[in-house]
Design an enzyme around this catalytic site. Sequence first.
Site, PDB file in Angstrom:
ATOM      1  N   ALA A   1      -3.299   3.851  -3.882  1.00 25.77           N
ATOM      2  CA  ALA A   1      -2.030   3.599  -4.959  1.00 25.77           C
ATOM      3  C   ALA A   1      -1.947   1.973  -5.450  1.00 25.77           C
ATOM      4  O   ALA A   1      -1.599   1.806  -6.413  1.00 25.77           O
ATOM      5  CB  ALA A   1      -0.899   3.945  -4.244  1.00 25.77           C
ATOM      6  N   CYS A   2      -2.297   1.369  -4.447  1.00 27.99           N
ATOM      7  CA  CYS A   2      -1.956  -0.208  -4.650  1.00 27.99           C
ATOM      8  C   CYS A   2      -3.557  -0.801  -5.298  1.00 27.99           C
ATOM      9  O   CYS A   2      -3.352  -1.962  -5.364  1.00 27.99           O
ATOM     10  CB  CYS A   2      -1.809  -1.113  -3.459  1.00 27.99           C
ATOM     11  N   GLY A   3      -4.404  -0.100  -5.633  1.00 30.26           N
ATOM     12  CA  GLY A   3      -5.582  -0.510  -6.110  1.00 30.26           C
ATOM     13  C   GLY A   3      -6.349  -0.762  -4.931  1.00 30.26           C
ATOM     14  O   GLY A   3      -6.220   0.191  -4.017  1.00 30.26           O
TER      15      GLY A   3
ATOM     16  N   CYS B   1      -6.772  -3.071  -1.769  1.00 26.88           N
ATOM     17  CA  CYS B   1      -6.442  -4.615  -1.247  1.00 26.88           C
ATOM     18  C   CYS B   1      -7.404  -4.824   0.168  1.00 26.88           C
ATOM     19  O   CYS B   1      -7.773  -4.020   0.879  1.00 26.88           O
ATOM     20  CB  CYS B   1      -5.070  -4.290  -0.694  1.00 26.88           C
TER      21      CYS B   1
END
Lengths: 282, 282
Positions: free
Chosen positions: B110-112, B114
């Site tokens: 969801a956050c790309g 990381c």
Amino acid sequence: MGVMTTRRKIVRVRGNDAREHLDDVVVESPLAIAVGDTTLVTTMRTPGHDLELAAGWLVADAEVREAADIVGMGAFIADPDSADEVDTVRVALAPGVGLPEPRARLTSSACGVCSSRLLPDVPAPSGPLQSDGWTVKVEALLDLPDRMRERQRAFDRTGGLHAAAVVDSAGALVVVHEDVGRHNAVDKVIGHCLMAGGLPLTDCLIVVSGRASFEIVQKALAAGAAGIVAVSAPSSLAVDLARLHRLLLVGLARGSTLNVYSRPELVLQHAGRAIQQSGQQG
Amino acid sequence: MGVMTTRRKIVRVRGNDAREHLDDVVVESPLAIAVGDTTLVTTMRTPGHDLELAAGWLVADAEVREAADIVGMGAFIADPDSADEVDTVRVALAPGVGLPEPRARLTSSACGVCSSRLLPDVPAPSGPLQSDGWTVKVEALLDLPDRMRERQRAFDRTGGLHAAAVVDSAGALVVVHEDVGRHNAVDKVIGHCLMAGGLPLTDCLIVVSGRASFEIVQKALAAGAAGIVAVSAPSSLAVDLARLHRLLLVGLARGSTLNVYSRPELVLQHAGRAIQQSGQQG
């Protein structure tokens, strides 16, 4: 197995001596790895042991862990124009073996991606890469890798970084960036020039610390650069793409020697003569 | 700008001397390039000049040709755990500027993607990488790059190829393959072993001619290899991933010197002593 090296007629410069030479270059061409009708990835590779390549890729990117996880595998020539060159490996996996999401790294066409169609599919630069009468001296080219290295801040500490630079039409180093990925370093210097209003890079050179691949030539063409100077050797596809769009391509630029793979008529020797007359390149 | 290098405590071997050393390694971490809500690519890069990287990538892969084609751009930390490290560049393009298809090179969440979540997301090897009591001698490690080079058929002719090899638990070179791409050469030797029924590569080493990146360590872990011996340096993320899964990681193996970045207690000196006791590594 596939042909791993091929030959291109180049101009080899050794000090004051410049002569034509039939040079071995490593072959680079696309291979699609497909499961059923789905192409999972298209990778730029050197032909040969393509089944091993596909099997090994599936170990890291799918859930293949033993030979029995692959129930069938074959090498195919999907493109009739590809001169007997394998362009696709099709794999059948045992039931229950997990698959990754497809990753299309290159523009894909109906046939997958074939070498013969890859070159024509690269967009032409928006204008001429060099002004009329633009040339560059051998000495200037030979200096570039050292001048770039002087500006690499992180290199000496880690030994693990690639670098790229842009040299303007007056021979000045405009920008140098480093990155763990050669392609990222090239993106960073081109991005710098874009943001400074400096694109297209007509009459400018891009210097790269490593090899010149198809992808690096593609990036230089998109930026409209006059040429590439690479510390290491280019691939076959890099040479062919550079020639197609009249990009100067210099490789193995080290000490007092370099090779000119494309546009040798743009390179001047000490006496001011071009190392080769226009149109002689084979 | 981002931090390009970081430090890891390693063991540096110089002839008969082995000592701990705080070594500079190049940082490798993922950067997502997004237009609107669509992530176009996630690239493994060295932090710093991320806006330039994104702009340059869009020159080659989208239709960005001048500064005005980008109407807005910013660097973001999408992952709150990422310790102030930029993980996403968001770009707004001028109307009419063409975009490529999204290319997800890494599993995206969801956050790309990381850094802080990349390491835990790599699947653990299916079993121990080394048998109980498995060790390897410094001399054996130092010989490997030369022994691999003797088996590289194409290298001397082109200077443009990477190589990878697998060495079995008895120290024999099982297979050597060359490719224009380092990751392809690793896939080919792992694929060879898979097809021969030789996976997992417990107590076996993978030798690579270049740098050891995150992706190379990921491939070695998927194959269950005991360790990696690289001629060049590893990245920060390669070191961290190797340590997480207890993979031996040796780099800069040249002449009589090498660095051990992970599991130095597995490496024996001339006298038969480990270069470091287990558990001392910082």
